[in-house]
Write a protein that holds these residues in place. Structure first.
Motif, PDB file in Angstrom:
ATOM      1  N   SER A 156      -7.242 -14.436  -3.545  1.00 32.85           N
ATOM      2  CA  SER A 156      -7.816 -13.517  -2.558  1.00 32.85           C
ATOM      3  C   SER A 156      -7.747 -14.062  -1.140  1.00 32.85           C
ATOM      4  CB  SER A 156      -9.274 -13.216  -2.903  1.00 32.85           C
ATOM      5  OG  SER A 156      -9.356 -12.647  -4.185  1.00 32.85           O
ATOM      6  N   LYS A 157      -7.635 -15.372  -0.986  1.00 31.80           N
ATOM      7  CA  LYS A 157      -7.564 -15.947   0.352  1.00 31.80           C
ATOM      8  C   LYS A 157      -6.142 -16.334   0.719  1.00 31.80           C
ATOM      9  CE  LYS A 157     -11.997 -15.731   0.193  1.00 31.80           C
ATOM     10  NZ  LYS A 157     -12.734 -14.702   0.925  1.00 31.80           N
ATOM     11  N   THR A 158      -5.220 -16.178  -0.192  1.00 40.90           N
ATOM     12  CA  THR A 158      -3.856 -16.636   0.078  1.00 40.90           C
ATOM     13  C   THR A 158      -2.799 -15.539  -0.096  1.00 40.90           C
ATOM     14  OG1 THR A 158      -3.625 -17.340  -2.227  1.00 40.90           O
ATOM     15  CG2 THR A 158      -4.360 -19.008  -0.640  1.00 40.90           C
ATOM     16  N   LEU A 159      -3.058 -14.569  -0.984  1.00 40.19           N
ATOM     17  CA  LEU A 159      -2.027 -13.566  -1.247  1.00 40.19           C
ATOM     18  C   LEU A 159      -2.503 -12.137  -1.030  1.00 40.19           C
ATOM     19  CD1 LEU A 159      -0.098 -14.643  -4.478  1.00 40.19           C
ATOM     20  CD2 LEU A 159       0.689 -14.725  -2.114  1.00 40.19           C
ATOM     21  N   ALA A 160      -3.610 -11.762  -1.676  1.00 43.18           N
ATOM     22  CA  ALA A 160      -3.980 -10.350  -1.665  1.00 43.18           C
ATOM     23  C   ALA A 160      -5.446 -10.160  -2.053  1.00 43.18           C
ATOM     24  CB  ALA A 160      -3.081  -9.575  -2.632  1.00 43.18           C
ATOM     25  N   PRO A 161      -6.327 -10.113  -1.049  1.00 44.07           N
ATOM     26  CA  PRO A 161      -7.747  -9.877  -1.347  1.00 44.07           C
ATOM     27  C   PRO A 161      -7.945  -8.618  -2.192  1.00 44.07           C
ATOM     28  CG  PRO A 161      -7.398 -10.234   1.025  1.00 44.07           C
ATOM     29  CD  PRO A 161      -6.055 -10.215   0.391  1.00 44.07           C
ATOM     30  N   GLY A 162      -7.186  -7.583  -1.885  1.00 45.40           N
ATOM     31  CA  GLY A 162      -7.382  -6.285  -2.520  1.00 45.40           C
ATOM     32  C   GLY A 162      -6.819  -6.177  -3.928  1.00 45.40           C
ATOM     33  N   TYR A 163      -6.157  -7.236  -4.415  1.00 48.36           N
ATOM     34  CA  TYR A 163      -5.643  -7.183  -5.784  1.00 48.36           C
ATOM     35  C   TYR A 163      -6.733  -7.518  -6.800  1.00 48.36           C
ATOM     36  CZ  TYR A 163      -0.618  -6.819  -4.704  1.00 48.36           C
ATOM     37  OH  TYR A 163       0.616  -6.398  -4.320  1.00 48.36           O
ATOM     38  N   ARG A 164      -7.698  -8.331  -6.406  1.00 43.81           N
ATOM     39  CA  ARG A 164      -8.736  -8.810  -7.322  1.00 43.81           C
ATOM     40  C   ARG A 164      -8.119  -9.616  -8.469  1.00 43.81           C
ATOM     41  NH1 ARG A 164     -10.917  -9.782  -4.455  1.00 43.81           N
ATOM     42  NH2 ARG A 164     -12.991 -10.004  -5.294  1.00 43.81           N
ATOM     43  N   VAL A 165      -7.532 -10.724  -8.111  1.00 46.16           N
ATOM     44  CA  VAL A 165      -6.947 -11.629  -9.095  1.00 46.16           C
ATOM     45  C   VAL A 165      -7.589 -13.008  -8.930  1.00 46.16           C
ATOM     46  CG1 VAL A 165      -4.852 -12.778  -9.896  1.00 46.16           C
ATOM     47  CG2 VAL A 165      -4.764 -10.384  -9.172  1.00 46.16           C
ATOM     48  N   GLY A 166      -8.322 -13.423  -9.928  1.00 44.44           N
ATOM     49  CA  GLY A 166      -8.958 -14.730  -9.913  1.00 44.44           C
ATOM     50  C   GLY A 166      -8.963 -15.329 -11.302  1.00 44.44           C
ATOM     51  N   TRP A 167      -9.638 -16.470 -11.438  1.00 40.04           N
ATOM     52  CA  TRP A 167      -9.643 -17.148 -12.744  1.00 40.04           C
ATOM     53  C   TRP A 167     -10.761 -18.177 -12.803  1.00 40.04           C
ATOM     54  CZ3 TRP A 167      -5.326 -17.253  -9.416  1.00 40.04           C
ATOM     55  CH2 TRP A 167      -5.269 -18.352  -8.568  1.00 40.04           C
ATOM     56  N   VAL A 168     -11.017 -18.634 -13.997  1.00 41.87           N
ATOM     57  CA  VAL A 168     -11.970 -19.715 -14.190  1.00 41.87           C
ATOM     58  C   VAL A 168     -11.489 -20.585 -15.346  1.00 41.87           C
ATOM     59  CG1 VAL A 168     -13.410 -18.144 -15.580  1.00 41.87           C
ATOM     60  CG2 VAL A 168     -14.372 -20.302 -14.790  1.00 41.87           C
ATOM     61  N   ALA A 169     -11.597 -21.900 -15.153  1.00 38.65           N
ATOM     62  CA  ALA A 169     -11.381 -22.843 -16.258  1.00 38.65           C
ATOM     63  C   ALA A 169     -12.778 -23.368 -16.596  1.00 38.65           C
ATOM     64  CB  ALA A 169     -10.447 -23.967 -15.831  1.00 38.65           C
ATOM     65  N   PRO A 170     -13.427 -22.764 -17.600  1.00 39.60           N
ATOM     66  CA  PRO A 170     -14.866 -22.961 -17.770  1.00 39.60           C
ATOM     67  C   PRO A 170     -15.247 -24.142 -18.647  1.00 39.60           C
ATOM     68  CG  PRO A 170     -14.100 -21.121 -19.118  1.00 39.60           C
ATOM     69  CD  PRO A 170     -12.885 -21.776 -18.535  1.00 39.60           C
ATOM     70  N   GLY A 171     -14.286 -25.037 -18.939  1.00 43.74           N
ATOM     71  CA  GLY A 171     -14.634 -26.211 -19.734  1.00 43.74           C
ATOM     72  C   GLY A 171     -15.278 -25.827 -21.049  1.00 43.74           C
ATOM     73  N   LYS A 172     -16.408 -26.455 -21.347  1.00 45.37           N
ATOM     74  CA  LYS A 172     -17.022 -26.215 -22.653  1.00 45.37           C
ATOM     75  C   LYS A 172     -17.780 -24.888 -22.725  1.00 45.37           C
ATOM     76  CE  LYS A 172     -20.954 -29.184 -21.424  1.00 45.37           C
ATOM     77  NZ  LYS A 172     -21.490 -30.546 -21.582  1.00 45.37           N
ATOM     78  N   TYR A 173     -17.775 -24.123 -21.659  1.00 51.20           N
ATOM     79  CA  TYR A 173     -18.484 -22.836 -21.668  1.00 51.20           C
ATOM     80  C   TYR A 173     -17.547 -21.655 -21.910  1.00 51.20           C
ATOM     81  CZ  TYR A 173     -21.887 -25.983 -19.646  1.00 51.20           C
ATOM     82  OH  TYR A 173     -22.727 -27.041 -19.442  1.00 51.20           O
ATOM     83  N   LYS A 174     -16.373 -21.942 -22.439  1.00 45.93           N
ATOM     84  CA  LYS A 174     -15.348 -20.902 -22.571  1.00 45.93           C
ATOM     85  C   LYS A 174     -15.811 -19.708 -23.415  1.00 45.93           C
ATOM     86  CE  LYS A 174     -10.654 -20.227 -24.189  1.00 45.93           C
ATOM     87  NZ  LYS A 174      -9.582 -20.804 -24.995  1.00 45.93           N
ATOM     88  N   GLU A 175     -16.443 -19.970 -24.533  1.00 48.22           N
ATOM     89  CA  GLU A 175     -16.830 -18.855 -25.406  1.00 48.22           C
ATOM     90  C   GLU A 175     -17.811 -17.910 -24.706  1.00 48.22           C
ATOM     91  OE1 GLU A 175     -15.304 -17.890 -28.070  1.00 48.22           O
ATOM     92  OE2 GLU A 175     -14.054 -19.645 -27.697  1.00 48.22           O
ATOM     93  N   GLN A 176     -18.800 -18.498 -24.025  1.00 53.54           N
ATOM     94  CA  GLN A 176     -19.767 -17.660 -23.303  1.00 53.54           C
ATOM     95  C   GLN A 176     -19.075 -16.803 -22.240  1.00 53.54           C
ATOM     96  OE1 GLN A 176     -20.522 -20.982 -24.157  1.00 53.54           O
ATOM     97  NE2 GLN A 176     -22.584 -21.434 -23.366  1.00 53.54           N
ATOM     98  N   LEU A 177     -18.123 -17.438 -21.535  1.00 52.04           N
ATOM     99  CA  LEU A 177     -17.433 -16.709 -20.468  1.00 52.04           C
ATOM    100  C   LEU A 177     -16.614 -15.541 -21.024  1.00 52.04           C
ATOM    101  CD1 LEU A 177     -17.072 -17.233 -17.276  1.00 52.04           C
ATOM    102  CD2 LEU A 177     -18.462 -18.849 -18.559  1.00 52.04           C
ATOM    103  N   LEU A 178     -15.910 -15.797 -22.126  1.00 53.07           N
ATOM    104  CA  LEU A 178     -15.094 -14.747 -22.730  1.00 53.07           C
ATOM    105  C   LEU A 178     -15.964 -13.569 -23.151  1.00 53.07           C
ATOM    106  CD1 LEU A 178     -12.446 -16.569 -24.945  1.00 53.07           C
ATOM    107  CD2 LEU A 178     -12.030 -15.094 -22.965  1.00 53.07           C
ATOM    108  N   LYS A 179     -17.115 -13.889 -23.706  1.00 53.64           N
ATOM    109  CA  LYS A 179     -18.022 -12.851 -24.175  1.00 53.64           C
ATOM    110  C   LYS A 179     -18.497 -11.986 -23.009  1.00 53.64           C
ATOM    111  CE  LYS A 179     -22.246 -12.977 -26.525  1.00 53.64           C
ATOM    112  NZ  LYS A 179     -23.246 -13.729 -27.301  1.00 53.64           N
ATOM    113  N   LEU A 180     -18.865 -12.646 -21.926  1.00 52.32           N
ATOM    114  CA  LEU A 180     -19.328 -11.896 -20.759  1.00 52.32           C
ATOM    115  C   LEU A 180     -18.209 -11.091 -20.126  1.00 52.32           C
ATOM    116  CD1 LEU A 180     -21.757 -14.461 -19.195  1.00 52.32           C
ATOM    117  CD2 LEU A 180     -22.312 -12.099 -19.747  1.00 52.32           C
ATOM    118  N   LYS A 181     -17.017 -11.682 -20.084  1.00 49.94           N
ATOM    119  CA  LYS A 181     -15.889 -10.935 -19.522  1.00 49.94           C
ATOM    120  C   LYS A 181     -15.670  -9.653 -20.322  1.00 49.94           C
ATOM    121  CE  LYS A 181     -10.952 -10.918 -18.560  1.00 49.94           C
ATOM    122  NZ  LYS A 181      -9.649 -11.578 -18.627  1.00 49.94           N
TER     123      LYS A 181
END
Lengths: 472, 472
Positions: free
Chosen positions: A314-339
């Motif tokens: 969003s700060k380098t290519l295209a704010p309006g695309y809404r493309v981001g990510w997270v490498a959530p370490g040991k919290y991956k399962e919780q993150l996937l569930k919320l996503k």
């Protein structure tokens, strides 16, 4: 004398010579070899001195010619003070002001110094368009279907591959894509907190993070922060017993633009892990370093999956695309569930397009250009502020990113300045947006992502004039 | 006899004649005029009888020829029972099962009866691609920039314009766009609730809604629901004192596919408003009516902004685009604030593309085709189930939407069936996903959005065989 000290002392000496005018803008500085011979230090230590000075924008490299003192008119302005928020957790803040300032987003009649994104002129629009069109052809069902839950595979692979640049060693399977970085941060906070929990933050802090924390019913603990080295580990250490989760933007924080030193990153990461406090790291500005090297992250020092590392384009290519990510370490399962429950899938088309752009589109070439533009803008802004703002104005020395933080005299109310400036079709972000406490009333943030023009210089001149009037 | 009774009695009589075989599939039924003359009723009342029978898929209109009895092999299967959840609020549920089933999303080796979205084959992919390409050209900065906070103007105008079809009278300014309908529902729940609050829902209920409620720390009150008329207003009335907010899917709820009668919509809307309980209305299936007319919404009867009406194109155009919206009535400011901090902006490109497709792309023509396909699929599925499933199987009579609900004998565990079916590359949604209570263990949901083929019939046959084996 220890190596550490030698390096810091030498860099300090040279910096003093530059700042005091002994070495003048445009002059060549001693070569790496000369420095090494003269002081009996290794080539590597000598190189580190130059990288440090370059990162501080004091010198710059010219290809095949060595290092030269930067044009540095702006350096005559001092740094803002380190913040000293009260060690008290708060849960309400300047909501109305934040909403008011953000409601200017998209208005075409304003010079938007207030919104921290790069102007469309600085983005590789034609190449991105091409990738979108290709994505409508290459994706199954033309991109009308859901993505797999973890997100676009190419994008995840590229984010992982690029982590090598900051010693991250991520694998494709460590990464979950999100609809921009704010979405990643929100998912992390939802996964890790319950209402009433306490979130520790740098101060000043990006208003969106304050708002999301308030929205989730969190108590916010703002921690003392230095304009060059970032959060005070000493202050953080004292507050540890109160803290549920910590969120840091160690690289080019959108307020002060500092780059937290590697040693500090390491220390804070280990400290939080030792106390079982998860660290959410917002690295969305990490690729926008003004110095030659991509800085490391706290995630680089994460040994047990305690760091949830977030980023976006969003700060380098295209704010309006809404493309981001997270490498959530040991919290991956919780993150996937919320996503799954909050967004189900990201927008398949643009995630595929960005994944492919990172793969083949010359992202690094684009970044080099963008970084150069932002750094040059910093110089132009700073010089204009030095020329037009009231005496006593202080500014940050961003080492990357999109933000310039300006501190005016104590009695200058920048919320008043905001309203005055708006009448002249200028929008700024008043300092009060960046805290839940009574701080920064005399500060403001300017976005460096606008293309530099004489008109922009004139807008800064107008702003300086208004600031002088308010100061009386 | 009162008009209401006359109409219901006449419809009931005709339905009985059809179900008992007095009137045979393909036979013409009496004309509107004949019915009017014979029973001394108004033309309008007679028409209502036919609309009712058509909505129940018992008759169908042929242009210029009148009404005929539908081919209705499947009607020999009875309806599932009305649900009778305990009047107790719950806050934990079948998380693992839900995550397991959803993790099948995107798997290409499975027949995905489990995911409630239309197959890509049923979507106007070429036209959408064209709109995306046009959007990269027409949007400022090629769509790389943020949208205005409230969302794409064309899309909002079209959503408002289309509300006339359900007597909604929305204006462009009443609508906020979101990243799909789930995002709209999540924002509404975040705006209206705090942890510990109680959310009333139909039962069975879409698993995503249950999960988001659990994620927000809400207590969930499942309310008795009838397979033809929807939530029991009587049951709801008794629970009112406990309820903070109510969320309904009155049109073609993804479990049972009913269409709540207009009178019930009106009554529930007024009842909740009188008690100051906000109503979140998920109308994402509303355009997928099998009968001739677009049904009304609770929002149609909302006089004081108490209904937050949500929708999307995820079930009709492109699940993977993430294009949805909410008309939040008097809660607009709260929603805008939450949208800002959670997503900032939607993906500009696809929102522009969908806005323009609604404006000029023949959305209604596409919908007619899609509805016809879904209704035909319902007939095919139902006939195949009648042929291949164990005796005593009951199925819903969806009046629109994408879901067919199947009730097996009491002792059949559909979670077991899910695991067995997966081994044969078939994924179903077991009933237990649709509740936090001990209900629906013997039920399952099938998605009607797959293109009908002989292979699909064979998959249903396989499923029936497995069900017979489990039933013993």
């Amino acid at each position: 004398m220890k190596k550490e000290f030698l390096y810091a002392t030498l860099a300090g000496n040279l910096a003093d010579k530059i700042k005091s005018g002994v070495l003048k803008p445009g002059e060549r500085v001693p070569s790496v070899r000369m420095l090494s011979t003269e002081h009996g230090i290794s080539i590597n230590t000598a190189k580190r001195v130059f990288l440090e000075l370059e990162a501080r924008s004091l010198i710059e490299a010219k290809p095949q010619s060595g290092y030269f003192v930067s044009p540095q008119h702006y350096l005559k302005l001092p740094l803002p003070l380190a913040s000293r928020p009260a060690p008290v957790a708060k849960s309400t803040g300047p909501d109305e002001l934040i909403n008011e300032v953000y409601s200017n987003m998209g208005r075409k009649d304003l010079t938007l110094f207030s919104i921290g994104i790069p102007s469309g002129h600085l983005l590789p629009q034609a190449k991105l368009k091409k990738e979108v069109v290709l994505a409508t052809r290459s994706l199954k069902d033309g991109g009308t279907g859901f993505e797999p839950l973890q997100g676009n595979a190419t994008l995840r692979r590229m984010v992982a591959a690029r982590s090598l640049a900051w010693k991250g060693q991520l694998k494709e399977n460590d990464v979950i894509t999100t609809s921009g970085c704010m979405n990643a941060l929100a998912l992390c906070l939802m996964a890790l907190t319950r209402p009433g929990d306490t979130l520790a933050l740098e101060s000043p802090c990006y208003p969106g993070i304050l708002q999301i924390a308030m929205g989730l019913g969190l108590k916010v603990l703002e921690v003392a922060t230095h304009p060059v080295t970032g959060i005070s580990i000493e202050a953080l250490r004292k507050l540890l017993p109160k803290i549920t989760v910590c969120l840091l933007v160690p690289n080019f924080n959108t307020a002060l633009g500092y780059c937290m030193p590697d040693d500090n990153k390491k220390e804070v990461t280990r400290l939080l892990a030792r106390h079982g406090i998860p660290l959410i790291e917002d690295d969305t500005y990490g690729d926008l370093h003004f110095s030659a090297e991509r800085p490391g992250c706290c995630k680089s020092y994460d040994t047990d999956g305690n760091v949830l590392w977030c980023g976006s384009v969003s700060k380098t290519l295209a704010p309006g695309y809404r493309v981001g990510w997270v490498a959530p370490g040991k919290y991956k399962e919780q993150l996937l569930k919320l996503k799954l429950v909050h967004t189900i899938s990201s927008t398949a088309l643009v995630h595929e397009a960005v994944g492919n752009f990172l793969l083949t589109g010359g992202y690094d070439k684009h970044l080099r250009q963008l970084r150069q533009t932002l750094q040059e803008n910093y110089r132009q802004y700073a010089a204009a502020i030095a020329d037009y703002f009231p005496a006593g104005t202080k500014i940050s020395q961003p080492r990357g990113g999109l933000a310039l933080w300006v501190e005016l005299s104590k009695q200058t109310d920048t919320t008043e300045l905001y309203h005055d400036a708006l009448k002249q079709h200028i929008s700024i972000a008043p300092g009060r947006m960046f805290t839940l406490q009574n701080q920064f009333q005399n500060c403001l943030r300017l976005c460096l992502g606008l293309p530099w023009t004489e008109e922009l210089r004139f807008k800064i001149k107008q702003l300086g004039g208004l600031a002088k009037m308010i100061a009386g």
